[in-house]
Design a protein around this motif. Structure first.
Motif, PDB file in Angstrom:
ATOM      1  N   PRO A 234      -6.452  23.785   3.307  1.00 18.57           N
ATOM      2  CA  PRO A 234      -7.537  23.680   4.281  1.00 18.57           C
ATOM      3  C   PRO A 234      -8.928  23.521   3.664  1.00 18.57           C
ATOM      4  CG  PRO A 234      -6.977  25.973   4.004  1.00 18.57           C
ATOM      5  CD  PRO A 234      -6.024  25.175   3.148  1.00 18.57           C
ATOM      6  N   CYS A 235      -9.097  23.879   2.391  1.00 14.39           N
ATOM      7  CA  CYS A 235     -10.457  23.840   1.828  1.00 14.39           C
ATOM      8  C   CYS A 235     -10.802  22.504   1.184  1.00 14.39           C
ATOM      9  CB  CYS A 235     -10.639  24.966   0.818  1.00 14.39           C
ATOM     10  SG  CYS A 235     -10.581  26.585   1.604  1.00 14.39           S
ATOM     11  N   LEU A 236      -9.823  21.814   0.619  1.00 12.84           N
ATOM     12  CA  LEU A 236     -10.073  20.510   0.012  1.00 12.84           C
ATOM     13  C   LEU A 236      -8.821  19.657   0.175  1.00 12.84           C
ATOM     14  CD1 LEU A 236     -12.134  18.813  -1.634  1.00 12.84           C
ATOM     15  CD2 LEU A 236     -10.880  19.524  -3.671  1.00 12.84           C
ATOM     16  N   SER A 237      -8.942  18.570   0.922  1.00 16.11           N
ATOM     17  CA  SER A 237      -7.818  17.643   1.066  1.00 16.11           C
ATOM     18  C   SER A 237      -7.914  16.597  -0.041  1.00 16.11           C
ATOM     19  CB  SER A 237      -7.856  16.968   2.432  1.00 16.11           C
ATOM     20  OG  SER A 237      -9.045  16.206   2.562  1.00 16.11           O
ATOM     21  N   ASN A 238      -6.781  16.005  -0.383  1.00 14.12           N
ATOM     22  CA  ASN A 238      -6.771  14.975  -1.417  1.00 14.12           C
ATOM     23  C   ASN A 238      -5.655  13.991  -1.106  1.00 14.12           C
ATOM     24  OD1 ASN A 238      -5.616  13.952  -4.225  1.00 14.12           O
ATOM     25  ND2 ASN A 238      -7.807  14.290  -4.412  1.00 14.12           N
ATOM     26  N   ALA A 239      -5.991  12.715  -1.063  1.00 11.35           N
ATOM     27  CA  ALA A 239      -5.012  11.656  -0.833  1.00 11.35           C
ATOM     28  C   ALA A 239      -5.332  10.490  -1.754  1.00 11.35           C
ATOM     29  CB  ALA A 239      -5.054  11.192   0.620  1.00 11.35           C
ATOM     30  N   SER A 240      -4.347   9.670  -2.029  1.00 11.98           N
ATOM     31  CA  SER A 240      -4.579   8.465  -2.830  1.00 11.98           C
ATOM     32  C   SER A 240      -3.875   7.284  -2.181  1.00 11.98           C
ATOM     33  CB  SER A 240      -4.093   8.659  -4.266  1.00 11.98           C
ATOM     34  OG  SER A 240      -2.696   8.845  -4.306  1.00 11.98           O
ATOM     35  N   TYR A 241      -4.415   6.115  -2.440  1.00 14.05           N
ATOM     36  CA  TYR A 241      -3.869   4.848  -1.940  1.00 14.05           C
ATOM     37  C   TYR A 241      -3.780   3.892  -3.115  1.00 14.05           C
ATOM     38  CZ  TYR A 241      -5.701   6.866   2.377  1.00 14.05           C
ATOM     39  OH  TYR A 241      -5.992   7.710   3.407  1.00 14.05           O
ATOM     40  N   VAL A 242      -2.587   3.403  -3.387  1.00 18.67           N
ATOM     41  CA  VAL A 242      -2.377   2.438  -4.461  1.00 18.67           C
ATOM     42  C   VAL A 242      -1.899   1.147  -3.819  1.00 18.67           C
ATOM     43  CG1 VAL A 242      -1.084   1.928  -6.563  1.00 18.67           C
ATOM     44  CG2 VAL A 242      -1.791   4.277  -6.074  1.00 18.67           C
ATOM     45  N   SER A 243      -2.491   0.016  -4.221  1.00 17.80           N
ATOM     46  CA  SER A 243      -2.075  -1.263  -3.640  1.00 17.80           C
ATOM     47  C   SER A 243      -2.271  -2.395  -4.639  1.00 17.80           C
ATOM     48  CB  SER A 243      -2.875  -1.561  -2.368  1.00 17.80           C
ATOM     49  OG  SER A 243      -4.235  -1.772  -2.679  1.00 17.80           O
ATOM     50  N   VAL A 244      -1.715  -3.535  -4.288  1.00 14.55           N
ATOM     51  CA  VAL A 244      -1.910  -4.774  -5.025  1.00 14.55           C
ATOM     52  C   VAL A 244      -2.318  -5.825  -3.999  1.00 14.55           C
ATOM     53  CG1 VAL A 244       0.532  -5.447  -4.841  1.00 14.55           C
ATOM     54  CG2 VAL A 244      -0.857  -6.366  -6.696  1.00 14.55           C
ATOM     55  N   SER A 245      -3.160  -6.760  -4.402  1.00 17.07           N
ATOM     56  CA  SER A 245      -3.590  -7.790  -3.458  1.00 17.07           C
ATOM     57  C   SER A 245      -2.434  -8.720  -3.116  1.00 17.07           C
ATOM     58  CB  SER A 245      -4.764  -8.587  -4.036  1.00 17.07           C
ATOM     59  OG  SER A 245      -4.380  -9.258  -5.217  1.00 17.07           O
TER      60      SER A 245
ATOM     61  N   LEU B 292       0.841  -1.195   0.000  1.00 16.37           N
ATOM     62  CA  LEU B 292       0.000   0.000   0.000  1.00 16.37           C
ATOM     63  C   LEU B 292       0.874   1.241   0.000  1.00 16.37           C
ATOM     64  CD1 LEU B 292      -3.016   0.956   0.275  1.00 16.37           C
ATOM     65  CD2 LEU B 292      -2.414   1.390   2.640  1.00 16.37           C
ATOM     66  N   ASP B 293       0.645   2.097  -0.964  1.00 14.95           N
ATOM     67  CA  ASP B 293       1.429   3.321  -1.092  1.00 14.95           C
ATOM     68  C   ASP B 293       0.499   4.518  -0.929  1.00 14.95           C
ATOM     69  OD1 ASP B 293       3.434   5.138  -1.584  1.00 14.95           O
ATOM     70  OD2 ASP B 293       3.414   4.849  -3.758  1.00 14.95           O
ATOM     71  N   PRO B 294       0.456   5.111   0.278  1.00 18.67           N
ATOM     72  CA  PRO B 294      -0.387   6.291   0.472  1.00 18.67           C
ATOM     73  C   PRO B 294       0.345   7.562   0.040  1.00 18.67           C
ATOM     74  CG  PRO B 294       0.593   5.649   2.548  1.00 18.67           C
ATOM     75  CD  PRO B 294       1.075   4.662   1.519  1.00 18.67           C
ATOM     76  N   MET B 295      -0.403   8.494  -0.534  1.00 19.71           N
ATOM     77  CA  MET B 295       0.184   9.763  -0.935  1.00 19.71           C
ATOM     78  C   MET B 295      -0.796  10.877  -0.602  1.00 19.71           C
ATOM     79  SD  MET B 295       2.616  11.517  -2.289  1.00 19.71           S
ATOM     80  CE  MET B 295       3.681  10.430  -3.170  1.00 19.71           C
ATOM     81  N   ILE B 296      -0.348  11.827   0.207  1.00 23.71           N
ATOM     82  CA  ILE B 296      -1.173  12.998   0.504  1.00 23.71           C
ATOM     83  C   ILE B 296      -0.786  14.077  -0.500  1.00 23.71           C
ATOM     84  CG2 ILE B 296      -1.713  14.785   2.184  1.00 23.71           C
ATOM     85  CD1 ILE B 296      -1.118  12.703   4.376  1.00 23.71           C
ATOM     86  N   TRP B 297      -1.719  14.436  -1.364  1.00 18.86           N
ATOM     87  CA  TRP B 297      -1.467  15.430  -2.400  1.00 18.86           C
ATOM     88  C   TRP B 297      -1.761  16.842  -1.891  1.00 18.86           C
ATOM     89  CZ3 TRP B 297       1.155  13.516  -6.310  1.00 18.86           C
ATOM     90  CH2 TRP B 297       1.038  12.166  -6.598  1.00 18.86           C
ATOM     91  N   SER B 298      -2.796  16.952  -1.083  1.00 15.01           N
ATOM     92  CA  SER B 298      -3.173  18.254  -0.538  1.00 15.01           C
ATOM     93  C   SER B 298      -3.820  18.034   0.818  1.00 15.01           C
ATOM     94  CB  SER B 298      -4.154  18.952  -1.484  1.00 15.01           C
ATOM     95  OG  SER B 298      -4.693  20.101  -0.878  1.00 15.01           O
ATOM     96  N   SER B 299      -3.337  18.736   1.835  1.00 17.51           N
ATOM     97  CA  SER B 299      -3.892  18.556   3.178  1.00 17.51           C
ATOM     98  C   SER B 299      -4.900  19.639   3.540  1.00 17.51           C
ATOM     99  CB  SER B 299      -2.769  18.519   4.213  1.00 17.51           C
ATOM    100  OG  SER B 299      -2.054  19.737   4.175  1.00 17.51           O
TER     101      SER B 299
ATOM    102  N   LYS C 259      -5.270  -5.096  -8.550  1.00 16.72           N
ATOM    103  CA  LYS C 259      -4.656  -3.807  -8.249  1.00 16.72           C
ATOM    104  C   LYS C 259      -5.771  -2.825  -7.934  1.00 16.72           C
ATOM    105  CE  LYS C 259      -0.526  -4.150 -11.124  1.00 16.72           C
ATOM    106  NZ  LYS C 259       0.233  -3.534 -12.234  1.00 16.72           N
ATOM    107  N   SER C 260      -5.461  -1.854  -7.099  1.00 18.75           N
ATOM    108  CA  SER C 260      -6.474  -0.851  -6.778  1.00 18.75           C
ATOM    109  C   SER C 260      -5.837   0.508  -6.588  1.00 18.75           C
ATOM    110  CB  SER C 260      -7.242  -1.248  -5.527  1.00 18.75           C
ATOM    111  OG  SER C 260      -6.382  -1.267  -4.419  1.00 18.75           O
ATOM    112  N   LYS C 261      -6.623   1.525  -6.899  1.00 14.48           N
ATOM    113  CA  LYS C 261      -6.236   2.901  -6.631  1.00 14.48           C
ATOM    114  C   LYS C 261      -7.470   3.615  -6.104  1.00 14.48           C
ATOM    115  CE  LYS C 261      -4.336   7.174  -8.399  1.00 14.48           C
ATOM    116  NZ  LYS C 261      -3.806   7.908  -9.546  1.00 14.48           N
ATOM    117  N   VAL C 262      -7.349   4.228  -4.950  1.00 14.78           N
ATOM    118  CA  VAL C 262      -8.444   4.957  -4.334  1.00 14.78           C
ATOM    119  C   VAL C 262      -7.986   6.389  -4.114  1.00 14.78           C
ATOM    120  CG1 VAL C 262      -9.940   5.139  -2.321  1.00 14.78           C
ATOM    121  CG2 VAL C 262      -9.286   2.885  -3.173  1.00 14.78           C
ATOM    122  N   GLU C 263      -8.779   7.327  -4.594  1.00 16.02           N
ATOM    123  CA  GLU C 263      -8.531   8.736  -4.330  1.00 16.02           C
ATOM    124  C   GLU C 263      -9.632   9.240  -3.410  1.00 16.02           C
ATOM    125  OE1 GLU C 263      -7.722  11.278  -7.715  1.00 16.02           O
ATOM    126  OE2 GLU C 263      -7.057   9.529  -8.853  1.00 16.02           O
ATOM    127  N   VAL C 264      -9.245   9.970  -2.386  1.00 13.14           N
ATOM    128  CA  VAL C 264     -10.181  10.485  -1.395  1.00 13.14           C
ATOM    129  C   VAL C 264      -9.993  11.988  -1.272  1.00 13.14           C
ATOM    130  CG1 VAL C 264     -10.938  10.355   1.002  1.00 13.14           C
ATOM    131  CG2 VAL C 264     -10.013   8.322  -0.104  1.00 13.14           C
TER     132      VAL C 264
END
Length: 111
Positions: free
Chosen positions: A65-76, A56-63, A82-87
């Motif tokens: 204050p108005c809009l945070s953005n992070a992504s998680y890339v992983s493999v089973s 699992l590779d987490p990446m915080i792109w923006s913390s 494979k999966s990629k989740v952006e939050v």
């Protein structure tokens, strides 16, 4: 103050990637947990065993204050999915808004 939504992308605490959701209402008082959520990075193999993500590779792109953005890339763990989740979470004074973008890719047969 405090968190409105808490993540555990590996599911190591509850087997769910969202472990805690707390409503935010207009009075500003701390609210109780209303539960978690699952966009399932886990799956069950042909024998019925749960297959967890790894690498699992987490990446915080923006913390914020108005809009945070992070992504998680992983493999089973069996390397079949494979999966990629952006939050993204928006700043709020009333209702919690969290946006998900989920991509799953079957690398090989998982049936």
């Amino acid at each position: 103050g405090g968190e409105n939504i808490c993540f555990d992308p590996l599911g190591s605490h509850t087997r769910a990637p969202v472990t805690d959701i707390r409503v935010k209402l207009f009075d500003g008082a701390w609210k109780e947990n209303v539960g978690g959520a699952d966009f399932s990075l886990l799956y069950f193999d042909e024998s019925g065993s749960m297959v967890y993500p790894k690498e699992l590779d987490p990446m915080i792109w923006s913390s914020g204050p108005c809009l945070s953005n992070a992504s998680y890339v992983s493999v089973s763990d069996d390397e079949k999915m494979k999966s990629k989740v952006e939050v993204s979470g928006a700043r709020t004074d009333d209702f919690v808004r969290v946006f998900f973008k989920i991509r799953r890719e079957a690398v090989s047969d998982v049936a």
